[in-house]
Scaffold this motif. Structure first.
Motif, PDB file in Angstrom:
ATOM      1  N   ASP A  93       0.793  -1.221   0.000  1.00 51.74           N
ATOM      2  CA  ASP A  93       0.000   0.000   0.000  1.00 51.74           C
ATOM      3  C   ASP A  93       0.832   1.281   0.000  1.00 51.74           C
ATOM      4  O   ASP A  93       0.527   2.205  -0.774  1.00 51.74           O
ATOM      5  N   PRO A  94       1.880   1.376   0.808  1.00 51.68           N
ATOM      6  CA  PRO A  94       2.675   2.622   0.755  1.00 51.68           C
ATOM      7  C   PRO A  94       3.257   2.881  -0.630  1.00 51.68           C
ATOM      8  O   PRO A  94       3.281   4.033  -1.095  1.00 51.68           O
ATOM      9  N   THR A  95       3.708   1.817  -1.299  1.00 49.58           N
ATOM     10  CA  THR A  95       4.291   1.980  -2.626  1.00 49.58           C
ATOM     11  C   THR A  95       3.234   2.360  -3.645  1.00 49.58           C
ATOM     12  O   THR A  95       3.443   3.266  -4.477  1.00 49.58           O
ATOM     13  N   LEU A  96       2.076   1.708  -3.601  1.00 48.67           N
ATOM     14  CA  LEU A  96       0.997   2.009  -4.553  1.00 48.67           C
ATOM     15  C   LEU A  96       0.497   3.430  -4.349  1.00 48.67           C
ATOM     16  O   LEU A  96       0.217   4.152  -5.325  1.00 48.67           O
ATOM     17  N   HIS A  97       0.373   3.829  -3.096  1.00 51.42           N
ATOM     18  CA  HIS A  97      -0.033   5.203  -2.792  1.00 51.42           C
ATOM     19  C   HIS A  97       1.002   6.193  -3.334  1.00 51.42           C
ATOM     20  O   HIS A  97       0.626   7.232  -3.909  1.00 51.42           O
ATOM     21  N   ILE A 166      -4.807 -12.511 -11.194  1.00 54.17           N
ATOM     22  CA  ILE A 166      -4.735 -13.456 -10.065  1.00 54.17           C
ATOM     23  C   ILE A 166      -3.295 -13.868  -9.797  1.00 54.17           C
ATOM     24  O   ILE A 166      -2.846 -13.905  -8.646  1.00 54.17           O
ATOM     25  N   LEU A 167      -2.548 -14.182 -10.850  1.00 49.60           N
ATOM     26  CA  LEU A 167      -1.170 -14.644 -10.677  1.00 49.60           C
ATOM     27  C   LEU A 167      -0.244 -13.529 -10.191  1.00 49.60           C
ATOM     28  O   LEU A 167       0.738 -13.788  -9.482  1.00 49.60           O
ATOM     29  N   LEU A 168      -0.541 -12.287 -10.572  1.00 45.16           N
ATOM     30  CA  LEU A 168       0.283 -11.168 -10.122  1.00 45.16           C
ATOM     31  C   LEU A 168      -0.065 -10.707  -8.702  1.00 45.16           C
ATOM     32  O   LEU A 168       0.779 -10.124  -8.011  1.00 45.16           O
ATOM     33  N   SER A 169      -1.295 -10.950  -8.279  1.00 43.34           N
ATOM     34  CA  SER A 169      -1.775 -10.380  -7.013  1.00 43.34           C
ATOM     35  C   SER A 169      -0.936 -10.742  -5.792  1.00 43.34           C
ATOM     36  O   SER A 169      -0.724  -9.873  -4.927  1.00 43.34           O
ATOM     37  N   PRO A 170      -0.424 -11.980  -5.641  1.00 44.33           N
ATOM     38  CA  PRO A 170       0.378 -12.253  -4.433  1.00 44.33           C
ATOM     39  C   PRO A 170       1.722 -11.525  -4.423  1.00 44.33           C
ATOM     40  O   PRO A 170       2.360 -11.424  -3.368  1.00 44.33           O
ATOM     41  N   LEU A 171       2.142 -11.007  -5.572  1.00 45.67           N
ATOM     42  CA  LEU A 171       3.393 -10.243  -5.632  1.00 45.67           C
ATOM     43  C   LEU A 171       3.199  -8.818  -5.144  1.00 45.67           C
ATOM     44  O   LEU A 171       4.176  -8.142  -4.782  1.00 45.67           O
ATOM     45  N   PHE A 172       1.928  -8.342  -5.142  1.00 44.00           N
ATOM     46  CA  PHE A 172       1.626  -6.955  -4.753  1.00 44.00           C
ATOM     47  C   PHE A 172       0.448  -6.927  -3.766  1.00 44.00           C
ATOM     48  O   PHE A 172      -0.556  -6.257  -4.016  1.00 44.00           O
ATOM     49  N   PRO A 173       0.541  -7.631  -2.641  1.00 42.41           N
ATOM     50  CA  PRO A 173      -0.591  -7.655  -1.702  1.00 42.41           C
ATOM     51  C   PRO A 173      -0.872  -6.269  -1.137  1.00 42.41           C
ATOM     52  O   PRO A 173       0.051  -5.507  -0.839  1.00 42.41           O
ATOM     53  N   ALA A 174      -2.156  -5.938  -1.025  1.00 41.90           N
ATOM     54  CA  ALA A 174      -2.531  -4.615  -0.516  1.00 41.90           C
ATOM     55  C   ALA A 174      -3.950  -4.666   0.017  1.00 41.90           C
ATOM     56  O   ALA A 174      -4.736  -5.555  -0.344  1.00 41.90           O
ATOM     57  N   VAL A 175      -4.290  -3.692   0.858  1.00 42.31           N
ATOM     58  CA  VAL A 175      -5.627  -3.631   1.452  1.00 42.31           C
ATOM     59  C   VAL A 175      -6.482  -2.524   0.850  1.00 42.31           C
ATOM     60  O   VAL A 175      -7.691  -2.470   1.094  1.00 42.31           O
ATOM     61  N   ASN A 177      -7.281   1.758  -0.326  1.00 43.04           N
ATOM     62  CA  ASN A 177      -7.227   3.101   0.249  1.00 43.04           C
ATOM     63  C   ASN A 177      -8.003   3.260   1.548  1.00 43.04           C
ATOM     64  O   ASN A 177      -7.535   3.931   2.475  1.00 43.04           O
ATOM     65  N   PHE A 178      -9.204   2.683   1.631  1.00 44.78           N
ATOM     66  CA  PHE A 178     -10.016   2.913   2.821  1.00 44.78           C
ATOM     67  C   PHE A 178      -9.310   2.433   4.083  1.00 44.78           C
ATOM     68  O   PHE A 178      -9.329   3.099   5.120  1.00 44.78           O
ATOM     69  N   THR A 179      -8.687   1.267   3.996  1.00 46.96           N
ATOM     70  CA  THR A 179      -7.987   0.718   5.160  1.00 46.96           C
ATOM     71  C   THR A 179      -6.620   1.359   5.342  1.00 46.96           C
ATOM     72  O   THR A 179      -6.231   1.715   6.464  1.00 46.96           O
ATOM     73  N   TYR A 270      -6.310   1.905  -5.755  1.00 50.16           N
ATOM     74  CA  TYR A 270      -5.406   2.971  -6.170  1.00 50.16           C
ATOM     75  C   TYR A 270      -5.591   3.182  -7.673  1.00 50.16           C
ATOM     76  O   TYR A 270      -6.005   2.272  -8.398  1.00 50.16           O
ATOM     77  N   PHE A 271      -5.285   4.365  -8.135  1.00 47.02           N
ATOM     78  CA  PHE A 271      -5.404   4.627  -9.574  1.00 47.02           C
ATOM     79  C   PHE A 271      -4.490   3.704 -10.374  1.00 47.02           C
ATOM     80  O   PHE A 271      -4.851   3.252 -11.462  1.00 47.02           O
ATOM     81  N   VAL A 272      -3.305   3.422  -9.834  1.00 46.72           N
ATOM     82  CA  VAL A 272      -2.381   2.553 -10.569  1.00 46.72           C
ATOM     83  C   VAL A 272      -2.917   1.131 -10.680  1.00 46.72           C
ATOM     84  O   VAL A 272      -2.569   0.405 -11.623  1.00 46.72           O
ATOM     85  N   ASP A 273      -3.775   0.708  -9.749  1.00 46.53           N
ATOM     86  CA  ASP A 273      -4.427  -0.605  -9.857  1.00 46.53           C
ATOM     87  C   ASP A 273      -5.249  -0.675 -11.139  1.00 46.53           C
ATOM     88  O   ASP A 273      -5.200  -1.663 -11.887  1.00 46.53           O
ATOM     89  N   VAL A 274      -6.027   0.380 -11.342  1.00 42.55           N
ATOM     90  CA  VAL A 274      -6.928   0.423 -12.495  1.00 42.55           C
ATOM     91  C   VAL A 274      -6.135   0.570 -13.790  1.00 42.55           C
ATOM     92  O   VAL A 274      -6.439  -0.075 -14.797  1.00 42.55           O
TER      93      VAL A 274
END
Length: 315
Positions: A93-97, A166-175, A177-179, A270-274
């Motif tokens: 999350d800090p990196t994505l933010h 799905i395959l990429l998601s465990p490499l970038f785990p995040a919760v 913005n709300f959390t 995060y915007f970068v998620d989209v």
């Protein structure tokens, strides 16, 4: 001539991955939750076979196959996303933010802007909540209008983009913005993440081992980066826009665009998620446009056009 073999191969590979993950580190799956899925797939499979071999109708058969593939992929993908989330490392999350801010994008300002406009909240809520119905509309509309090549491309692109996310998601785990920003419902008049952060609760529970069982009826979309909601909405937008059906292009296209715009707010992304999800969708569409014309020696149900059906339509 297009066919379904690559889509079935991708679904089979996903099933193998689920089985492998379960054998490596078992997590109980409530079998009763599979009943509705099994019944729906059996009904769709039976209808596809009937309209392929008995009362020949390629279009109806293709619709049934597309819907069955969407159902099976959704179930397998959801299970695999939970199984893989157990092995995630530190939260990103800090990196994505930070990536958002580096692009000059302020999520909280955007969320508060949407929150001040009730009509926009309603439009976003409708669009975000109807992504699955949008995919059903695409499948049925393309199938019954005889645009079977486009239908198969859409299904395969959705499968490829979902599998990639799905395959990429465990490499970038995040919760999300709300959390991450420690926000509270009282801070907003209208905006709050759907299901009251149930997806975050599931994500944290599966990471700390407190989630004892998977129930398909209660599972959430726990992937933050890359956003599969964004990827599927972009794929749906492409299908709407290139359908050749004016009513579908403009009406469906608008809803799909709203879905993409709503994903940061309604999903807490995060915007970068989209952005990453849309990029994956673009690559998956490009691949699907070629791969649907490849043929694998599979005996699975397919919706291939053949002479009897063309003769039937000719009459």
């Amino acid at each position: 001539m297009s066919n379904d073999s690559i889509s079935w191969a991708a679904i089979t590979a996903l099933a193998v991955a689920v089985i492998g993950a379960e054998l490596t580190s078992p997590l109980h799956v409530a079998m009763v939750s599979l009943a509705n899925l099994a019944f729906a797939c059996a009904a769709l499979g039976s209808a596809a076979l009937f309209y392929r071999h008995v009362r020949v109708n390629d279009r109806f058969s293709a619709c049934c196959i597309g819907l069955a593939q969407a159902l099976v992929f959704s179930a397998l993908g959801a299970v695999l996303s939970y199984l893989l989330a157990r092995d995630g490392g530190p939260l990103w999350d800090p990196t994505l933010h930070r990536w958002d801010r580096a692009l000059g994008l302020d999520w909280l300002a955007y969320a508060r802007f949407v929150d001040r406009h009730a009509w926009l909240v309603a439009a976003y809520g409708f669009a975000y909540g109807t992504l699955i119905p949008q995919t059903i509309v695409v499948i049925v509309a393309l199938g019954f209008s005889g645009r079977l090549d486009r239908l198969r491309m859409f299904i395969l692109a959705a499968i490829l983009s979902g599998t990639t996310a799905i395959l990429l998601s465990p490499l970038f785990p995040a919760v999300g913005n709300f959390t991450f920003l420690a926000l509270k419902p009282s801070g907003f008049a209208h905006v709050w993440q759907s299901a009251d952060l149930a997806d975050v609760r599931d994500f944290l529970a599966v990471r700390n081992g407190s989630l004892a069982s998977l129930d398909l009826r209660k599972m959430q979309g726990i992937i933050v980066f890359p956003s599969y909601h964004g990827a599927l909405a972009a794929t749906t937008l492409w299908a709407f826009w290139t359908s050749g059906l004016k009513w579908l292009r403009w009406g469906g296209g608008l809803v799909a665009l709203l879905t993409i715009a709503a994903t940061p707010v309604n999903g807490g992304h995060y915007f970068v998620d989209v952005i990453a999800g849309v990029a994956i969708a673009g690559a998956s569409i490009a691949a699907a446009r070629r791969l649907v014309f490849a043929r694998l020696p599979l005996e699975a149900i397919t919706a291939l056009p053949f002479r009897r059906s063309r003769a039937a339509f000719a009459r």
